[in-house]
Structure formats: structure tokens, C-alpha cells
Design a protein around this motif. Structure first.
Motif, PDB file in Angstrom:
ATOM      1  N   PHE A 203       0.821  -1.218   0.000  1.00  0.00           N
ATOM      2  CA  PHE A 203       0.000   0.000   0.000  1.00  0.00           C
ATOM      3  C   PHE A 203       0.852   1.264   0.000  1.00  0.00           C
ATOM      4  O   PHE A 203       0.317   2.363  -0.076  1.00  0.00           O
ATOM      5  CB  PHE A 203      -0.920  -0.011   1.222  1.00  0.00           C
ATOM      6  CG  PHE A 203      -1.967   1.072   1.222  1.00  0.00           C
ATOM      7  CD1 PHE A 203      -3.062   1.011   0.367  1.00  0.00           C
ATOM      8  CD2 PHE A 203      -1.856   2.159   2.079  1.00  0.00           C
ATOM      9  CE1 PHE A 203      -4.012   2.007   0.366  1.00  0.00           C
ATOM     10  CE2 PHE A 203      -2.802   3.158   2.077  1.00  0.00           C
ATOM     11  CZ  PHE A 203      -3.890   3.079   1.215  1.00  0.00           C
ATOM     12  N   ARG A 204       2.163   1.109   0.051  1.00  0.00           N
ATOM     13  CA  ARG A 204       3.066   2.248   0.204  1.00  0.00           C
ATOM     14  C   ARG A 204       2.842   3.312  -0.870  1.00  0.00           C
ATOM     15  O   ARG A 204       2.740   4.510  -0.586  1.00  0.00           O
ATOM     16  CB  ARG A 204       4.520   1.767   0.163  1.00  0.00           C
ATOM     17  CG  ARG A 204       5.531   2.884   0.320  1.00  0.00           C
ATOM     18  CD  ARG A 204       6.934   2.372   0.137  1.00  0.00           C
ATOM     19  NE  ARG A 204       7.372   1.543   1.243  1.00  0.00           N
ATOM     20  CZ  ARG A 204       7.675   0.258   1.146  1.00  0.00           C
ATOM     21  NH1 ARG A 204       7.563  -0.362  -0.021  1.00  0.00           N
ATOM     22  NH2 ARG A 204       8.112  -0.406   2.198  1.00  0.00           N
ATOM     23  N   ARG A 205       2.759   2.912  -2.129  1.00  0.00           N
ATOM     24  CA  ARG A 205       2.618   3.876  -3.231  1.00  0.00           C
ATOM     25  C   ARG A 205       1.300   4.634  -3.148  1.00  0.00           C
ATOM     26  O   ARG A 205       1.233   5.816  -3.476  1.00  0.00           O
ATOM     27  CB  ARG A 205       2.732   3.158  -4.565  1.00  0.00           C
ATOM     28  CG  ARG A 205       1.581   2.209  -4.889  1.00  0.00           C
ATOM     29  CD  ARG A 205       1.820   1.380  -6.121  1.00  0.00           C
ATOM     30  NE  ARG A 205       2.851   0.370  -5.877  1.00  0.00           N
ATOM     31  CZ  ARG A 205       3.212  -0.522  -6.782  1.00  0.00           C
ATOM     32  NH1 ARG A 205       2.678  -0.498  -7.992  1.00  0.00           N
ATOM     33  NH2 ARG A 205       4.128  -1.422  -6.490  1.00  0.00           N
ATOM     34  N   TYR A 206       0.257   3.947  -2.685  1.00  0.00           N
ATOM     35  CA  TYR A 206      -1.039   4.612  -2.548  1.00  0.00           C
ATOM     36  C   TYR A 206      -1.037   5.573  -1.361  1.00  0.00           C
ATOM     37  O   TYR A 206      -1.697   6.613  -1.393  1.00  0.00           O
ATOM     38  CB  TYR A 206      -2.154   3.578  -2.385  1.00  0.00           C
ATOM     39  CG  TYR A 206      -2.234   2.594  -3.515  1.00  0.00           C
ATOM     40  CD1 TYR A 206      -2.765   2.955  -4.756  1.00  0.00           C
ATOM     41  CD2 TYR A 206      -1.751   1.292  -3.371  1.00  0.00           C
ATOM     42  CE1 TYR A 206      -2.827   2.047  -5.805  1.00  0.00           C
ATOM     43  CE2 TYR A 206      -1.805   0.375  -4.415  1.00  0.00           C
ATOM     44  CZ  TYR A 206      -2.344   0.765  -5.622  1.00  0.00           C
ATOM     45  OH  TYR A 206      -2.408  -0.129  -6.665  1.00  0.00           O
ATOM     46  N   PHE A 207      -0.302   5.224  -0.310  1.00  0.00           N
ATOM     47  CA  PHE A 207      -0.244   6.098   0.859  1.00  0.00           C
ATOM     48  C   PHE A 207       0.469   7.401   0.526  1.00  0.00           C
ATOM     49  O   PHE A 207       0.123   8.451   1.076  1.00  0.00           O
ATOM     50  CB  PHE A 207       0.473   5.398   2.021  1.00  0.00           C
ATOM     51  CG  PHE A 207       0.510   6.238   3.272  1.00  0.00           C
ATOM     52  CD1 PHE A 207      -0.572   6.265   4.130  1.00  0.00           C
ATOM     53  CD2 PHE A 207       1.619   7.012   3.577  1.00  0.00           C
ATOM     54  CE1 PHE A 207      -0.544   7.046   5.275  1.00  0.00           C
ATOM     55  CE2 PHE A 207       1.657   7.793   4.712  1.00  0.00           C
ATOM     56  CZ  PHE A 207       0.567   7.808   5.562  1.00  0.00           C
TER      57      PHE A 207
END
Length: 266
Positions: A203-207
Motif C-alpha cells: 500500500f506504500r505507493r497509494y499512501f
């Protein structure tokens, strides 16, 4: 039916624990309120409400045009605004005591592994909130006010209202204090089994996108404050992933604890 009839349900025994919890809750709230009141009395004596406001307004005053000051558009603002600031400072000063009272109230109902996690979370969340407020005051305010004043036309004399400035400061403090709680939220979610560490990494890129959206919504419409909020959130997200990986309990251990609790209850 006689009062001593053994078939009659004993409601007194059932009500007693609930009443005892209410009494304990009342005592905890009174202690927390006394801690806040004591902190308020100390701050009211020294440094005093007026000096506290001067300290809070220092980042803005330092970037105002020479000779400009803040103004009060309401009759009671010169009295009420410093009092509100003193109350806010008193709550922050007494926050460790308030959180300890909360912890003491809920601790008896927690499992052993939950007790080991809750106290570090309370301490870390308090420290992270203070760090967010300090980062906002010592770094962000100076950059934001300098950026805003650089765009002010020379035909305008800046004279902000003290109530508007207080509202702005509180919103910024809450935004940065809450943003710095990202690691705590991730640890709680991972410990409860809602998400896994791998899902957090995915989820890092979305966060990153979410952090910039949140920064654009809760901060003033300038790029300095938005970057100052979004970038620390992204860094703290990485810290949260590491903390969740370090403190997260394996599933087999959780299952063993649940089975052990079931055996004891039976």
C-alpha cells in the motif's frame, strides 16, 4: 413473594460491579481534571496567559512588516484568547497524567500481551504528538509565514486577528500532531490482524498519494506547508511498517493465546 426467596434473582450482586466501575471512572476523571486544573494554575502564574500568547504568536510576529502587530476585533478577545491558549497548554502539560488515568481504568480488562503493548503505545503516541506540534511550531510556521509574506503586496499592511490566528494554530497543531501518529495506527492495525506487514508495504505507493491529498486538504493552500506535512507522513509510514514488523504478533502465537484463554474459561 418473600424478599428472602432463594428463587428470586439477586440483582444487587449484578449491579455492584457496574456501580464500582462508575465510581472508579468518576475518580479517574476527577484526577485527570485536577491535573489539568493544577497545570492551568501553574501556567497562569508563570509565565502567564499573555506571555503564552506572545510565545505562540512569535513565529508570525517575526515575519510581519516592521511595526505591524496582531489586532483584536472583539471586545473580549484580549482576555479570552490568552485564557484559551493557557487551557490548551495546561491540557498538553497534564496529558501524561490523563493518559495514565485512562490506562489504569482499562488495564484490568486487558490480556497480558495487550497490556505489554498498550503502555508503549500510549507513551509513543504522546511523544509523537508532541513531536508533531514542535515540528509545526519551530519549522513549519516560520517557513509558511515567510512564504506568505513574500507574496503580500506592498500596498497591504498585514494585521491578523488574534482569534483567527488561534484557530489557524490549533488546526495546524492538530493536523501535524495527528499526522505524526501514523506509526501508532499501523502498529495497532497490524497487531489486531486487520492488515499484514506485506499489505502495508504493498500500500506504500497509494499512501504517498493519500498523504499529499490529506496535506492539501488540512493545510493552507501553499506548497510549503503541504510538503512539510506530506513528506513526514511518508517517512513515518516507513517507520510504522518497521514498528509493525517488530511488534506484530505471529498468527500461531495469537491462536495459542486464544486457545489458552478458552481453556481457562471452560
Amino acid at each position: 413473594m418473600s424478599d428472602n426467596d432463594p428463587k428470586q434473582p439477586n440483582l444487587e450482586g449484578a449491579e455492584q460491579p457496574f456501580v464500582a466501575h462508575l465510581i472508579e471512572l468518576r475518580d479517574r476523571l476527577i484526577r485527570a481534571a485536577l491535573a489539568i486544573g493544577l497545570a492551568f494554575a501553574i501556567l497562569a502564574i508563570y509565565p502567564g496567559p499573555a506571555n503564552l500568547y506572545d510565545l505562540l504568536a512569535a513565529p508570525l510576529v517575526a515575519h510581519l512588516p516592521k511595526g505591524a502587530t496582531l489586532i483584536a476585533t472583539s471586545v473580549i478577545s484580549p482576555f479570552m484568547v490568552p485564557i484559551k491558549i493557557t487551557m490548551m497548554a495546561a491540557f498538553l502539560l497534564a496529558l501524561p497524567v490523563v493518559l495514565y488515568q485512562v490506562w489504569s481504568f482499562v488495564a484490568p480488562g486487558l490480556y497480558t500481551h495487550e497490556k505489554k503493548l498498550v503502555m508503549p503505545l500510549i507513551v509513543s503516541s504522546t511523544l509523537l504528538f508532541f513531536m508533531g506540534v514542535a515540528f509545526c511550531y519551530f519549522f513549519v510556521f516560520g517557513q509558511v509565514f515567510a512564504f506568505i509574506q513574500s507574496f503580500a503586496p506592498k500596498s497591504i499592511t498585514a494585521a491578523p486577528d488574534i482569534e483567527a490566528y488561534l484557530s489557524f494554530v490549533l488546526n495546524m497543531f492538530l493536523a501535524f500532531g495527528a499526522a505524526f501518529e501514523v506509526p501508532v495506527v499501523l502498529v495497532i492495525l497490524a497487531h489486531m490482524g486487520i492488515v499484514t506487514v506485506q499489505k502495508l508495504k504493498d500500500f506504500r505507493r497509494y499512501f504517498i498519494v493519500l498523504a499529499f491529498v490529506i496535506a492539501a486538504v488540512v493545510t493552507p493552500p501553499d506548497v510549503v506547508s503541504q510538503l512539510a506535512l506530506a513528506i513526514p507522513m511518508c517517512i513515518l509510514y516507513e517507520v510504522g511498517i518497521w514498528a509493525a514488523q517488530w511488534s506484530g504478533k505471529p498468527k500461531d502465537e495469537s491462536a495459542a493465546d486464544a486457545a489458552s484463554s478458552a481453556d481457562h474459561s471452560s
